[in-house]
Scaffold this motif. Sequence first.
Motif, mmCIF file in Angstrom:
data_model
loop_
_atom_site.group_PDB
_atom_site.id
_atom_site.type_symbol
_atom_site.label_atom_id
_atom_site.label_comp_id
_atom_site.label_asym_id
_atom_site.label_seq_id
_atom_site.Cartn_x
_atom_site.Cartn_y
_atom_site.Cartn_z
ATOM 1 N N VAL A 5 0.849 -1.196 0.000
ATOM 2 C CA VAL A 5 0.000 0.000 0.000
ATOM 3 C C VAL A 5 0.884 1.244 0.000
ATOM 4 N N LEU A 6 1.918 1.248 0.802
ATOM 5 C CA LEU A 6 2.844 2.368 0.849
ATOM 6 C C LEU A 6 3.572 2.516 -0.493
ATOM 7 N N HIS A 7 3.947 1.386 -1.067
ATOM 8 C CA HIS A 7 4.593 1.409 -2.375
ATOM 9 C C HIS A 7 3.648 1.994 -3.437
ATOM 10 N N ALA A 8 2.399 1.615 -3.448
ATOM 11 C CA ALA A 8 1.412 2.119 -4.394
ATOM 12 C C ALA A 8 1.207 3.622 -4.197
ATOM 13 N N PHE A 9 1.203 4.073 -2.918
ATOM 14 C CA PHE A 9 1.032 5.494 -2.636
ATOM 15 C C PHE A 9 2.167 6.313 -3.259
ATOM 16 N N PHE A 10 3.427 5.896 -3.032
ATOM 17 C CA PHE A 10 4.562 6.639 -3.574
ATOM 18 C C PHE A 10 4.616 6.558 -5.107
ATOM 19 N N LEU A 11 4.242 5.416 -5.630
ATOM 20 C CA LEU A 11 4.180 5.259 -7.071
ATOM 21 C C LEU A 11 3.129 6.200 -7.668
ATOM 22 N N GLY A 12 1.984 6.290 -7.054
ATOM 23 C CA GLY A 12 0.909 7.185 -7.520
ATOM 24 C C GLY A 12 1.314 8.650 -7.417
ATOM 25 N N ARG A 13 1.966 8.992 -6.318
ATOM 26 C CA ARG A 13 2.412 10.370 -6.138
ATOM 27 C C ARG A 13 3.458 10.751 -7.187
ATOM 28 N N ALA A 14 4.423 9.878 -7.451
ATOM 29 C CA ALA A 14 5.446 10.128 -8.465
ATOM 30 C C ALA A 14 4.806 10.246 -9.851
ATOM 31 N N PHE A 15 3.828 9.366 -10.109
ATOM 32 C CA PHE A 15 3.116 9.421 -11.377
ATOM 33 C C PHE A 15 2.407 10.763 -11.537
ATOM 34 N N ALA A 16 1.740 11.233 -10.513
ATOM 35 C CA ALA A 16 1.019 12.511 -10.563
ATOM 36 C C ALA A 16 1.993 13.677 -10.771
ATOM 37 N N GLU A 17 3.146 13.647 -10.100
ATOM 38 C CA GLU A 17 4.126 14.719 -10.257
ATOM 39 C C GLU A 17 4.690 14.763 -11.678
ATOM 40 N N GLU A 21 4.130 17.707 -14.467
ATOM 41 C CA GLU A 21 5.235 18.398 -15.131
ATOM 42 C C GLU A 21 5.127 18.305 -16.644
ATOM 43 N N LYS A 22 4.747 17.137 -17.149
ATOM 44 C CA LYS A 22 4.617 16.954 -18.599
ATOM 45 C C LYS A 22 3.473 17.819 -19.146
ATOM 46 N N ILE A 23 2.374 17.868 -18.453
ATOM 47 C CA ILE A 23 1.244 18.700 -18.886
ATOM 48 C C ILE A 23 1.645 20.168 -18.863
ATOM 49 N N GLU A 24 2.355 20.567 -17.802
ATOM 50 C CA GLU A 24 2.813 21.955 -17.700
ATOM 51 C C GLU A 24 3.748 22.301 -18.859
ATOM 52 N N ASP A 25 4.693 21.396 -19.175
ATOM 53 C CA ASP A 25 5.606 21.633 -20.290
ATOM 54 C C ASP A 25 4.844 21.707 -21.618
#
Length: 104
Positions: A5-17, A21-25
């Motif tokens: 669950v913790l791994h999925a949380f960090f993976l989701g957060r990294a994905f969102a970041e 950034e890609k959308i902003e660029d």
Amino acid sequence: MSNPVLHAFFLGRAFAEVLSEKIEDSLTNALSELGKFDAEQREHLRQFIEEVQARAQVDVTQGSTATSSSGEDSPTDLQETIDDLRAEIARLKAELKNYRAQKA
């Protein structure tokens, strides 16, 4: 990271970041290209207007040259021509009136 669950949380957060950034660029690049396009179109319009004005100026200059070569470039000459034409019209109207009176 033994907790999935913790791994999925960090993976989701990294994905969102990364996605953010890609959308902003992409948005920044799109707006930049739109700005460049707008500037180019304004420049093309300015050049078009200048070309039209230059051609009109050439036509005006050529028209002035043609008018001055015929000797009718001053307002007094033009007014004299108009007066002569009006006198000719009046004379023709009088002759036409006399002709119709003779026929009647």
